[in-house]
Design an enzyme around this catalytic site. Structure first.
Site, PDB file in Angstrom:
ATOM      1  N   ASP A 185       0.968  -1.162  -0.189  1.00  0.00           N
ATOM      2  CA  ASP A 185       0.041  -0.234   0.062  1.00  0.00           C
ATOM      3  C   ASP A 185       0.916   1.507  -0.272  1.00  0.00           C
ATOM      4  O   ASP A 185       0.767   2.154  -0.824  1.00  0.00           O
ATOM      5  CB  ASP A 185      -0.970  -0.097   1.414  1.00  0.00           C
ATOM      6  N   ASP A 208       6.929   3.628   3.699  1.00  0.00           N
ATOM      7  CA  ASP A 208       6.741   4.926   4.495  1.00  0.00           C
ATOM      8  C   ASP A 208       8.502   4.997   4.400  1.00  0.00           C
ATOM      9  O   ASP A 208       9.602   5.613   4.280  1.00  0.00           O
ATOM     10  CB  ASP A 208       6.127   4.627   5.703  1.00  0.00           C
TER      11      ASP A 208
END
Ligand code: IMP
Ligand code: MG
Length: 170
Positions: A96, A99
């Site tokens: 998804d 980070d």
């Protein structure tokens, strides 16, 4: 919690189609194994796979890095292993959001130890600000500089995954 739309469902749909087209052309004549990283990638994964025009296999791997805050704990817990044999297969890991990069670095290592033919990474969002490990995102949906986003699979404390658009928390 205050939030506003950052990426609409229409923009997501268009971009997912682009990525699927690119994957279909890059893997022409091959049958890659797409591995969705649970749970955040499920909606992206389902939409992406259905736009791909070449034969693919699918599988899932489970990883959890977040406690209940917006900060990565840095520790990756494997919550589900893949069922498929990975040896000599072209693998595409579908995430998804990237980070810090710790999750993908860990998962790539795990998958590499099973001798796949190749590993590429497809991520819906590449979030740049807090990167700690270099991750090569081969297929990237959208780049954002910073911020915490929810929707289209992305959660805050396991909530908001079901929202069809992507929102930024204010
Ligand atoms: P990394 O290991 O720091 O790259 O973290 C990756 C994981 O952190 C993703 O798979 C998400 O589950 C979660 N994450 C990172 N940023 C966000 C965000 O803005 N919203 C929701 N989840 C996020
Ligand atoms: Mg998450």
């Amino acid at each position: 919690m205050e939030k506003e739309i950052l990426i609409s469902r229409e923009r997501i749909r268009e971009r997912v189609k682009d990525l699927a087209r690119q994957i279909s052309s890059d893997y022409e004549g091959k049958s890659p194994l797409l591995i969705g990283i649970l749970k955040g990638s499920v909606f992206f994964f389902a939409d992406l796979v259905r736009e791909i025009s070449i034969p693919v296999d699918i599988d899932f791997i489970g990883a959890s890095s977040y406690g209940s805050q917006m900060e990565s704990s840095g520790k990756i817990r494997l919550t589900k292993q893949v069922d498929s044999l990975l040896c000599a297969r072209p693998v595409i890991l579908v995430e998804d959001i990237v980070d810090t990069g710790l999750t993908l670095t860990h998962l790539v290592k795990t998958i590499e130890s099973n001798s796949p033919e190749s590993i590429k990474i497809c991520a819906l969002i590449d979030k740049l600000e807090r990167r700690e490990r270099t991750v090569c995102v081969d297929y990237c949906g959208f780049q954002i500089e910073k911020g915490f986003i929810v929707g289209y699979g992305l959660d805050y404390n396991e909530k908001y995954r079901q929202l069809p658009d992507i929102y930024i928390i204010k």
